[in-house]
Design an enzyme around this catalytic site. Structure first.
Site, PDB file in Angstrom:
ATOM      1  N   GLU A  85       1.450   0.420   3.625  1.00 17.02           N
ATOM      2  CA  GLU A  85       0.992   0.677   2.258  1.00 17.02           C
ATOM      3  C   GLU A  85      -0.485   0.971   2.353  1.00 17.02           C
ATOM      4  O   GLU A  85      -1.272   0.069   2.625  1.00 17.02           O
ATOM      5  CB  GLU A  85       1.207  -0.566   1.387  1.00 17.02           C
ATOM      6  CG  GLU A  85       2.609  -0.757   0.885  1.00 17.02           C
ATOM      7  CD  GLU A  85       3.115   0.425   0.107  1.00 17.02           C
ATOM      8  OE1 GLU A  85       2.271   1.136  -0.500  1.00 17.02           O
ATOM      9  OE2 GLU A  85       4.324   0.662   0.113  1.00 17.02           O
ATOM     10  N   CYS A 119      -5.105  -0.908  -5.019  1.00 17.01           N
ATOM     11  CA  CYS A 119      -4.748   0.398  -4.475  1.00 17.01           C
ATOM     12  C   CYS A 119      -4.176   1.287  -5.578  1.00 17.01           C
ATOM     13  O   CYS A 119      -4.207   2.500  -5.495  1.00 17.01           O
ATOM     14  CB  CYS A 119      -3.812   0.289  -3.294  1.00 17.01           C
ATOM     15  SG  CYS A 119      -2.599  -0.992  -3.436  1.00 17.01           S
TER      16      CYS A 119
END
Ligand code: FAD
Lengths: 469, 526
Positions: free
Chosen positions: B290, B324
């Site tokens: 990720e 993020c």
């Protein structure tokens, strides 16, 4: 303190009209509810003027019958002011109709054939005119100035008003300042205009004394960009900077300021703000101020405890007005609780909300003269109940204010005025862009199957409408 | 205090605190005091039943850098080897435990956390300067991962149905892969390491957890929760440490799966290293990555700005933009660009910059001095290349604070528009129309989250079809994915397409195995 109510009881009412003696057993009150309800229903103008009929009748019927169509229509109404051209408008309409799972219904299919640019422009213009027309039923004018003639005509017919300034959401400091300035301006221009209005004793006095003619409803969420559900003090402090000068202005002008209640996210800040300001020495004897209690909240009885405790600890002249409503953010509260896994803060059964409304009505009326009471509802049963309880308490009809919303409560407003009750109509003022959120909320609320107006419009018999919840 | 879930019930998200209620808010101060009383927390290297305490790593409060939150050991190469060795044996034993029992351990760990929700959130407030609502949401997400993957693993153990022909039996089952190295970031200091570890454990793998050096104390609590709930010591090891420990772990030939959440450069390094097959390694490593994002919100001319402005501001600035998923670019239709710019700038100016423990705070400090310097560098660049429309505000001088900044009129190609900043800096750009905006989004190397504000259903359909991102949010903020509701993860250089908190995530931690058996004997189907 009850002496004052008793005093008005003995003296003829301000309007000097007949006030029957009503017993206080529940049977006697129910009988009176039916009597009052029937009397008001009788005084309703012809059904052709019903708010549901004011909208495009066929579209509204469709909307109430089909949830998908209802969603599509209201999404369309919502976006109208943001469309840049008639062509753009028509494209949006087509976009919403395309979404319908079964395709557009026959009455709306014509809209889809508008495939040419000229066709779309014509369609867009028609739709825009429709929405504008609809908006004008609910919104009295773009500015307080343009609203004044409408308000004066209402006054002439025995109807008081409260002006609500519609606006875009406040997300910046300059927006909050601008809203506060508009409120101050409304207070001044309404005070100036109303000074020249003829006397209407029913609307100008109750057992607690004189009533302001100029009346403005204010939203705290518009007074500050800093409302944070998790930190109410922040918004409270920032809004106080703008509300205090408004209260000073209102006091000087002899006008009334009502602070609306919004969703639960801001409730603590709103109540905290108002109670703190009104406790300050300079506001002990004015201006006339009001707050709102929402009966759909499960904890509204405790909210009322808090309000009454405060009111009796800090007695004010004039007494604060408590406007009792059911609550305008029902879907929002249910969805927000559902998304977060929180207990639903509002009643989920309409009858429970209505019963609570009546219980709060009784408590509020009994709490006079520490507070003044305004019952805000379009539900004939809720209103007739308040009138009956008021009468059974021995108070004068004029010691109870009844409030409706412009565009939704027009018929009830007329009936109440015709029967000599003290009625005030909440009148939104603002342009179409600013008004759209308000308009859509009202439309959604009143095509909801739970709504009294919807039941009334669909021809439910009077006895059923007046039955205890 | 919080209702427990049983393993048989269907999954529901752990409700976040209802902080709009005064009585709920009133409980926070005590929780913070409880945590403050035990600081600094000693975080050992914890391998099997062995612990080694150390002082090599200090984690400090980003808002009060003199406050030491944790003193942690820093795992060296030998400890990495020992941890993997222990996990190798642990994996053997743990993989033999039925999924339902493994699930019970995860659900027990969720219960452990639920009982300590406020203290865990308070620890995040201190160690990562995560404001209360977000810290609480992080703890809830950790609980959600435990509960969700527990149920998922039980379902996975039943295998999947295959086509069957007469005389043959086909079975598909999923076996654990072995040792999973979990390398986690500090920005969701409990949820992300807990989620990656829970997925590996639920499916029968053993875990070596190497948390970010900024948040070792939060990671310690995860391992404590799992062990208290009955995870065998050899099934989960904690290796506080820095990048070297992570790198050694990634290269270790006995590691099978690497679950990493972090930056693109480190992610690429891991993927490269994992491709190696040193002697003695008899498998291909799998990397679950990720990585970063450069997330755009498109605002069409028909957008409702009353909704769009608050959503943009919270997506860009909450937790100082250190998610993020956070918004870093707004692509707005030129017809409403002026109004949007004015309102977003004005709204950004109202944001309260302050300590994470203060409920009024919108923008807490960033994680560390280096992060502050990086954000400031980008802000200076934005001022040079374009115009700063909000962001000259004063910030507290102690702690790593950065003012929330909105920049406009940046030229195409500016680093501010292209690089992940990971801080409270938002760029607003005018576009001719939505198509133009889609071109810009499509040209980006990242594909994590995206947003769209538009009211024409046709526009929504168009953007959906063109958007490359892993998570597209329409007419709402673009952060705050919920387990089971918004499975989360990016595409392109933002990640390899796995979706944490989604129905497919566990597949990353297992090997599918198909067994086909001939059921014919002497011409008879038996
Ligand atoms: C003058 C005036 C001022 C107002 N000011 C405010 C204000 O400041 N703040 C505010 O929130 N509202 C305010 N309202 C709106 C009010 O809250 C109601 O939304 C509206 O009046 C409709 O209620 P009713 O009694 O007229 O109609 P009814 O049809 O009897 O009631 C409808 C109401 O019932 C409730 N309801 C609907 N479905 C359910 C259900 N399933 N279970 C339980 N309850 C349900 C909802 O509150 C809904 O609005 C005001 C209304 C008026 C007339």
């Amino acid at each position: 303190m009850t002496a004052r109510i008793v005093a008005t009881h003995r003296t003829p009412s301000a309007s000097g009209r007949y006030r029957p003696a009503v017993g206080s057993t529940s049977e006697q009150i129910e009988a009176e509810v039916h009597r009052v309800g029937a009397e008001l229903a009788d005084a309703f103008p012809s059904p052709a003027r019903h708010p549901m009929k004011a909208l495009d009748a066929r579209a509204m019927e469709l909307a109430a019958a089909d949830l998908e169509i209802r969603a599509a229509l209201f999404r369309f109404v919502d976006v109208v002011p943001a469309c840049r051209s008639m062509d753009d408008l028509a494209r949006h309409l087509a976009g919403f109709l395309d979404e319908l799972p079964d395709g557009p219904p026959p009455v709306l299919a014509a809209i889809k054939v508008a495939d040419t640019r000229a066709g779309r422009a014509a369609l867009g213009a028609a739709a825009a005119a429709g929405v504008k027309h609809m908006a004008h039923r609910f919104i009295v004018g773009e500015t307080p100035g343009t609203a004044v003639p409408v308000l004066r005509r209402l006054w002439a017919r025995g109807i008081a008003s409260s002006v609500d300034l519609l606006g875009e959401a406040t997300v910046t400091e300059p927006e909050a300042d601008a809203y506060a300035a508009r409120c101050a301006d409304a207070l001044r221009s309404l005070s100036a205009a109303t000074a020249r209005w003829p006397e209407r004793p029913t609307l100008e006095r109750d057992g607690s004394g004189g009533l302001a003619r100029a009346n403005v409803s204010v939203k705290v969420s518009a007074l500050t960009p800093l409302l944070r559900p998790d930190a109410p003090e922040l918004g409270e402090r920032d809004a106080a900077r703008r509300l205090a000068p408004l209260l000073r202005e209102a006091k000087a002008l002899g006008a009334h300021v009502h602070i609306d209640t919004e969703s639960l996210d801001s409730r603590e800040a709103v109540l905290g703000l108002v109670l703190a300001l009104l406790t300050q020495e300079e506001f002990r004897d004015g201006p006339s101020t009001g707050i709102v209690l929402q009966a759909y909240m499960r904890d509204s009885p405790e909210q009322l405890d808090q309000i009454l405790e405060w009111a009796s600890a800090h007695e004010r002249t004039p007494p604060p007005v408590i406007r009792l409503v059911k609550g305008a953010y029902w879907d929002h509260e249910v969805a927000e609780a559902g998304q977060h896994g929180w207990p639903v803060p509002v009643f989920e059964v309409k009858a429970e909300c209505d019963r609570n409304f009546e219980a709060l009505t009784r408590r509020l009326l009994a709490a006079r003269p520490t507070v003044r009471v305004a019952i805000a509802s379009h539900n004939l049963r809720s209103v007739a109940h308040a009138i009956a309880v008021n009468r059974s308490s021995g108070a004068d009809d004029g010691d109870l204010e009844l409030q409706v919303l412009r565009g939704l409560g027009d018929d009830l407003q007329d009936a109440l005025a015709a029967r000599g009750f003290r009625v005030r109509t909440y009148c939104p003022v603002g342009d179409l862009v600013a008004g759209m959120a308000y308009l859509v909320r009202r439309l959604l609320e009143n095509t909801s199957n739970e709504s009294f107006l919807h039941a009334q419009a669909s021809g439910v018999p009077l006895d059923e409408l007046l039955a205890p919840p | 205090m919080f209702a427990a879930t049983t393993s048989t019930s269907t999954f529901t998200n752990e409700p976040v605190l209802e902080l709009r209620r005064a009585a709920v808010r009133a409980r926070l101060a005590d929780a913070l005091a409880t945590v403050d009383a035990v600081l600094p927390i000693r975080v050992p290297a914890w391998i099997g039943v062995d612990t080694r305490e150390g002082d090599e790593l200090l984690s400090t409060d980003p808002g009060e850098p003199e406050r030491v939150v944790a003193r942690a050991a820093c795992a060296g190469a030998e400890e990495v080897a020992a941890a993997v060795h222990s996990a190798e044996r642990g994996a053997e034993a743990w993989s033999a435990v039925p999924a339902s029992e493994r699930a019970a351990v995860l659900i027990g760990a969720a219960a452990w956390m639920r009982e300590r929700r406020l203290e865990l959130a308070a620890l995040e407030v201190r160690e990562c300067a995560k404001p209360w609502p977000e810290a609480d949401a992080d703890v809830c997400e950790a609980i959600d991962f435990l509960e969700y993957y527990a149920r998922g693993a039980v379902a996975l153990e039943a295998g999947r149905t295959l086509a069957q022909a007469p005389g043959e039996r086909n079975e598909l089952s999923y076996a654990p892969r072995g040792v999973a190295a979990v390398i986690s970031p500090w920005n969701f200091p409990i949820a992300i390491p807990c989620g990656m570890s829970a997925a590996a454990l639920a499916t029968g793998n053993a875990v070596v957890l190497k948390p970010a050096e900024q948040s070792p104390a939060c990671a310690l609590r995860i391992v404590q929760a799992l062990r208290a709930a009955g995870a065998p010591p050899s099934a989960i090891a904690l290796l506080p440490g820095n990048g070297e420990a992570g790198a050694a772990l990634v290269r270790h030939p006995k590691v099978h799966t690497i679950a990493f959440t972090g930056s693109l450069p480190v992610g690429l390094e891991i993927i490269r290293a994992a491709a190696d097959t040193p002697t003695g390694q008899r498998h291909l490593k799998r990397v679950v990555a990720e990585l970063g994002g450069k997330n755009c919100i498109i605002v069409d001319a028909d957008a409702d700005l009353d909704e769009a402005v608050p959503a943009i501001v919270s997506s860009a600035f909450l937790y100082a933009g250190q998610k993020c998923s956070a918004a870093s670019r707004v692509l707005v239709h030129e017809a409403i660009a002026d109004a949007l710019l004015r309102r977003v700038a004005g709204a950004a100016r109202t944001l309260v910059v302050g300590q994470a423990e203060d409920l009024a705070t919108d923008v807490p400090p960033v994680i560390e001095r280096a992060a502050q310097a990086r954000v400031n560098r980008y802000a200076e660049l934005a001022a040079r290349d374009g115009v700063i429309v909000a962001g000259h505000g004063q910030v507290p001088d102690r702690g790593w604070f950065c003012p929330p900044t909105v920049a406009a009129e940046l030229p195409a190609g500016s680093a501010v528009l292209e690089e992940e900043i990971f801080g409270p800096l938002l760029a607003i750009e005018r576009v001719r129309d939505v198509e133009d905006a889609c071109e810009i989004v499509g040209a980006q190397p990242f594909g994590l989250t995206g947003g769209l504000f538009a009211r024409n259903p046709a526009t929504v359909k168009y953007v959906r079809a063109r958007s490359p991102v892993g998570n597209l949010y329409v007419n709402r903020g673009i952060t705050g994915a919920m387990v089971g509701r918004q499975p989360f993860g990016g595409n392109r250089l933002s990640g390899n397409g796995t979706k944490a908190g989604g129905p497919d995530y566990l597949l990353q931690f297992v090997e599918p195995r198909v067994v086909t058996e001939n059921t014919m004997r002497h011409g008879l189907v038996v």
